[in-house]
Design a protein around this motif. Structure first.
Motif, PDB file in Angstrom:
ATOM      1  N   UNK A   1     -14.402  -6.204   5.726  1.00 20.63           N
ATOM      2  CA  UNK A   1     -14.312  -6.345   4.175  1.00 20.63           C
ATOM      3  C   UNK A   1     -13.769  -4.923   3.531  1.00 20.63           C
ATOM      4  N   UNK A   2     -13.930  -3.986   4.257  1.00 23.48           N
ATOM      5  CA  UNK A   2     -13.365  -2.687   3.582  1.00 23.48           C
ATOM      6  C   UNK A   2     -11.792  -2.779   3.851  1.00 23.48           C
ATOM      7  N   UNK A   3     -11.359  -3.504   5.035  1.00 20.65           N
ATOM      8  CA  UNK A   3      -9.920  -3.582   4.979  1.00 20.65           C
ATOM      9  C   UNK A   3      -9.407  -4.339   3.996  1.00 20.65           C
ATOM     10  N   UNK A   4      -9.863  -5.564   3.656  1.00 26.53           N
ATOM     11  CA  UNK A   4      -9.662  -6.575   2.588  1.00 26.53           C
ATOM     12  C   UNK A   4      -9.373  -5.684   1.320  1.00 26.53           C
ATOM     13  N   UNK A   5     -10.123  -4.737   0.933  1.00 29.12           N
ATOM     14  CA  UNK A   5     -10.306  -4.200  -0.087  1.00 29.12           C
ATOM     15  C   UNK A   5      -9.817  -2.607  -0.418  1.00 29.12           C
ATOM     16  N   UNK A   6      -8.935  -2.396   0.869  1.00 31.20           N
ATOM     17  CA  UNK A   6      -8.387  -1.146   0.700  1.00 31.20           C
ATOM     18  C   UNK A   6      -7.490  -0.878  -0.076  1.00 31.20           C
ATOM     19  N   UNK A   7      -7.536   0.149  -1.081  1.00 35.12           N
ATOM     20  CA  UNK A   7      -6.659   0.590  -2.100  1.00 35.12           C
ATOM     21  C   UNK A   7      -5.606   1.261  -1.631  1.00 35.12           C
ATOM     22  N   UNK A   8      -5.541   1.830  -0.396  1.00 33.83           N
ATOM     23  CA  UNK A   8      -4.387   2.782  -0.158  1.00 33.83           C
ATOM     24  C   UNK A   8      -4.233   2.655   1.599  1.00 33.83           C
ATOM     25  N   UNK A   9      -3.156   3.171   1.949  1.00 30.54           N
ATOM     26  CA  UNK A   9      -2.711   2.889   3.263  1.00 30.54           C
ATOM     27  C   UNK A   9      -3.824   3.636   4.097  1.00 30.54           C
TER      28      UNK A   9
ATOM     29  N   UNK B   1       0.991  -1.015  -0.144  1.00 30.02           N
ATOM     30  CA  UNK B   1       0.129  -0.003  -0.113  1.00 30.02           C
ATOM     31  C   UNK B   1       0.525   1.129  -0.018  1.00 30.02           C
ATOM     32  N   UNK B   2       2.046   1.110  -0.196  1.00 30.19           N
ATOM     33  CA  UNK B   2       3.105   2.329  -0.445  1.00 30.19           C
ATOM     34  C   UNK B   2       2.726   3.146   1.008  1.00 30.19           C
ATOM     35  N   UNK B   3       3.190   2.364   2.081  1.00 29.63           N
ATOM     36  CA  UNK B   3       2.963   3.254   3.458  1.00 29.63           C
ATOM     37  C   UNK B   3       4.479   3.414   3.691  1.00 29.63           C
ATOM     38  N   UNK B   4       4.857   4.584   4.440  1.00 28.70           N
ATOM     39  CA  UNK B   4       6.094   4.729   5.068  1.00 28.70           C
ATOM     40  C   UNK B   4       5.991   4.491   6.476  1.00 28.70           C
ATOM     41  N   UNK B   5       6.964   4.858   7.240  1.00 29.80           N
ATOM     42  CA  UNK B   5       7.296   4.394   8.672  1.00 29.80           C
ATOM     43  C   UNK B   5       6.111   4.850   9.568  1.00 29.80           C
ATOM     44  N   UNK B   6       5.644   6.118   9.333  1.00 29.18           N
ATOM     45  CA  UNK B   6       4.684   6.756  10.116  1.00 29.18           C
ATOM     46  C   UNK B   6       3.228   6.129   9.805  1.00 29.18           C
ATOM     47  N   UNK B   7       3.148   5.773   8.614  1.00 25.14           N
ATOM     48  CA  UNK B   7       1.905   5.105   8.146  1.00 25.14           C
ATOM     49  C   UNK B   7       1.863   3.688   8.865  1.00 25.14           C
ATOM     50  N   UNK B   8       2.661   3.048   8.786  1.00 22.59           N
ATOM     51  CA  UNK B   8       2.887   1.605   9.282  1.00 22.59           C
ATOM     52  C   UNK B   8       2.706   1.799  10.886  1.00 22.59           C
ATOM     53  N   UNK B   9       3.128   2.833  11.596  1.00 16.60           N
ATOM     54  CA  UNK B   9       2.769   2.942  12.886  1.00 16.60           C
ATOM     55  C   UNK B   9       1.471   3.254  13.088  1.00 16.60           C
ATOM     56  N   UNK B  10       0.638   3.850  12.163  1.00 12.96           N
ATOM     57  CA  UNK B  10      -0.813   4.119  12.120  1.00 12.96           C
ATOM     58  C   UNK B  10      -1.562   2.931  11.847  1.00 12.96           C
ATOM     59  N   UNK B  11      -0.961   1.898  11.063  1.00 13.42           N
ATOM     60  CA  UNK B  11      -1.684   0.919  10.717  1.00 13.42           C
ATOM     61  C   UNK B  11      -1.801  -0.169  11.951  1.00 13.42           C
TER      62      UNK B  11
END
Length: 473
Positions: free
Chosen positions: A95-103, A45-55
Motif C-alpha cells: 500500500x505504501x508503494x501505491x501511495x508513494x509521492x516520490x521515487x 515520479x520524476x526518476x532519472x536513469x539511476x533512480x529507475x535502476x534502484x526501482x
C-alpha cells in the motif's frame, strides 16, 4: 505402512504446499511487476536513469538482506508465525508503494517489500522441507514451488502492464496488498506451527553486519554506472568489504549463528548456493532488461514486451515441475549445471538483435533460457533443503534464496553498468541494442562459468568408499 504422495494423504501437507506456492507466486509477481512499467512509473515520479535502476533492484536488496534473517527467526520462533507476519507486512508496504509521492519513497517501500517477501519465501520453502520427507514427495513439492518462481515472473510484468491500461500503475500494488493480507489470514487459520529442535537466540551482530554489507554492495554497484572512482562509490565498496569481514568473524564466534559457516564445507550446499547466485546475477539480472529493450529497440508496448518475456518465464514455469522426472537419473547438482549451461546458450542466441529485428527473433533464445531456468529452479529448491540438517531447513532455504536475490540485485546493476559503458554513436535505440548485445555476452559467460563451477562441486569420496569401490571392481 502408508503409501502414496503426501499431498494426497495429509491435509496439513496439502495446505502447506498450497499456501507456500501461493505466497511464492505472489512474491515473484510483485518482484517483476515494475519490469514492464518502470519507465512509466519513473516518468510519473520524476526518476532519472539511476533512480529507475534502484526501482528495479531495491526489492532484491530487501530480499537478500532479510532472507537469512527470517529463515533463522523461523527456525527459532516458528515458521508459521514468521510467515504470517511476512504476509501482513507485505500488505502494508505494498500500500505504501501505491501511495508513494516520490521515487525515493517508492524505492524505500520496495526495499521493505523485499524484507516481507523474504519472510514468505524462506519460511514457505522451510515448511515444505518440514512436512515432506526426502524423496519423490519432497521433489514433487519443491518442483511445484520452483514452478511458482517462473509463474510469478511470467505474470508480474503482464499484470502491471494490463492494469496501467485500466487505472494506472498504483492499482497493481493495491491488489498485491489485498492478496498478501488474504494469504496471511489463510496461513494463520490453516498452518500448523513448526520450528527447530530448540529455541535459538537472535544473532543480532550477524543481522546488522550482513544486511549492512549487502546494502552497501548493491548501492556501490548501482551508483557505479556513473563512475567507479567517485568517492562515494569507493566508500560504499569499502564499507561492504569491512562489514562482510565483520560478518564472517561474528558468525565464527556466535554460539548460534544466523548462517552456520560450517555448511559451506558441504559441497551440495555450496553447489546450491553458487547455482542460486549465478541464476540471479546472470539470468534474472539480464532478463529484467528484456522488456525494456523490447520497448526501446523494437518499439513494443509495455504489454507486448511483458508477453514477450513470457517466452522465457512461461517455459520456466512449465519446465520446473517436469524436472522431477530427472530424479534418480541425474543428480540435482548436475541438473543445476545443465540448466545454467542452457541459459547461457539461450543468452548467446539473443546477440545481434537490433532495430531492424522483429520480436519473434528473440523467442528461440528466450525459450532455451526458460527451459534452463525451470530445470535449475526446481533442482535448486530441492538441493537447498536436502543439503542441510532437518532442523536448519529454513536456514538452508534462506541462504539459497539470499544468494538468488543478491545475485539478481548485482545482475541488474551489472547490466545497467554494461549498458552505460557500451559503445555509442547511433540513436538511442541503436545504442541500447549495442548495450544489450554486450550484456548478453557478459551474462552468457557468467551462466556457463557458473555451470562449470557447480558441476565441479562433486561430493568427495571417503577413503572407505574408494577402497570399497576398488574391491568391487
Amino acid at each position: 505402512m502408508v503409501t502414496g504422495p503426501a499431498v494426497d494423504r495429509c491435509p496439513s501437507a496439502r495446505a502447506a504446499l498450497a499456501i507456500s506456492c501461493a505466497a511464492t507466486l505472489l512474491v515473484l509477481v510483485n518482484f517483476t511487476a515494475p519490469v514492464s512499467t518502470v519507465q512509466i512509473i519513473g516518468a510519473e515520479l520524476a526518476a532519472g536513469a539511476s533512480e529507475q535502476t534502484w526501482m528495479l533492484s531495491s526489492i532484491s536488496v530487501g530480499l537478500a538482506a532479510f532472507l537469512l534473517v527470517t529463515g533463522s527467526l523461523a527456525d527459532a520462533f516458528g515458521r508459521k508465525r514468521i510467515f504470517v507476519l511476512g504476509g501482513a507486512l507485505l500488505g502494508v508496504v505494498s500500500a505504501m508503494c501505491a501511495m508513494a509521492p516520490t521515487a525515493l519513497v517508492f524505492v524505500l517501500a520496495r526495499v521493505l517489500q523485499g524484507g516481507a517477501g523474504a519472510a514468505l519465501l524462506a519460511t514457505g520453502l522451510g515448511l515444505l522441507g518440514h512436512v515432506f520427507p526426502p524423496g519423490p514427495e519432497r521433489a514433487r513439492a519443491t518442483g511445484l514451488w520452483g514452478a511458482m518462481v517462473g509463474g510469478g515472473i511470467t505474470i508480474g510484468p503482464v499484470f502491471s502492464a494490463l492494469l496501467i491500461k485500466v487505472a494506472g500503475w498504483p492499482l497493481a500494488y493495491w491488489i498485491i496488498a489485498a492478496l498478501s493480507s488474504l494469504v496471511a489470514v489463510w496461513a494463520a487459520m490453516t498452518l500448523a506451527e513448526s520450528r527447530g529442535e530448540r529455541p535459538r537466540k537472535l544473532d543480532l551482530a550477524g543481522v546488522v553486519t550482513f544486511s549492512g554489507a549487502l546494502s552497501f554492495l548493491v548501492a556501490a554497484l548501482t551508483e557505479g554506472r556513473g563512475g567507479w572512482t567517485r568517492p562515494h562509490v569507493l566508500a560504499f565498496l569499502a564499507a561492504a568489504l569491512v562489514l562482510l569481514v565483520a560478518f564472517a568473524r561474528a558468525e565464527r564466534k556466535a554460539a548460534e549463528p544466523m548462517l552456520d559457516l560450517g555448511l559451506l564445507k558441504r559441497r551440495a550446499f555450496l553447489a546450491a548456493t553458487v547455482g542460486a547466485l549465478v541464476t540471479g546475477a546472470a539470468v534474472i539480472g539480464f532478463m529484467t532488461y528484456v522488456p525494456i529493450a523490447a520497448q526501446q529497440v523494437l518499439g513494443l508496448s509495455p504489454l507486448a514486451s511483458a508477453v514477450l518475456l513470457g517466452a522465457w518465464s512461461g517455459v520456466s514455469f512449465v519446465a520446473a515441475p517436469q524436472a522431477r522426472r530427472l530424479i534418480g537419473r541425474i543428480e540435482a547438482r548436475d541438473q543445476i549445471a545443465a540448466g545454467l549451461a542452457l541459459c547461457g546458450i539461450g543468452q548467446l542466441a539473443l546477440i545481434g538483435i537490433g532495430v531492424q529485428s522483429v520480436w519473434w527473433q528473440l523467442v528461440p533464445g528466450l525459450v532455451l533460457a526458460g527451459a534452463g531456468s525451470g530445470i535449475a529452479n526446481a533442482a535448486l529448491a530441492g538441493l537447498a533443503v536436502q543439503s542441510v540438517p532437518p532442523n536448519q531447513v529454513a536456514m538452508g532455504s534462506g541462504a539459497n534464496n539470499t544468494a538468488r536475490y543478491l545475485g539478481s540485485s548485482v545482475g541488474i546493476a551489472l547490466i545497467a553498468a554494461v549498458l552505460a559503458m557500451a559503445p555509442s554513436g547511433g540513436g538511442p535505440a541503436e545504442d541500447f541494442a549495442t548495450g544489450m548485445a554486450w550484456a548478453a555476452i557478459v551474462s552468457a559467460v557468467l551462466s556457463i562459468l557458473g555451470s562449470v563451477v557447480v558441476a565441479s562441486l562433486r561430493q568427495r569420496r571417503t577413503r572407505t568408499a574408494e577402497r570399497a569401490a576398488a574391491e568391487s571392481a
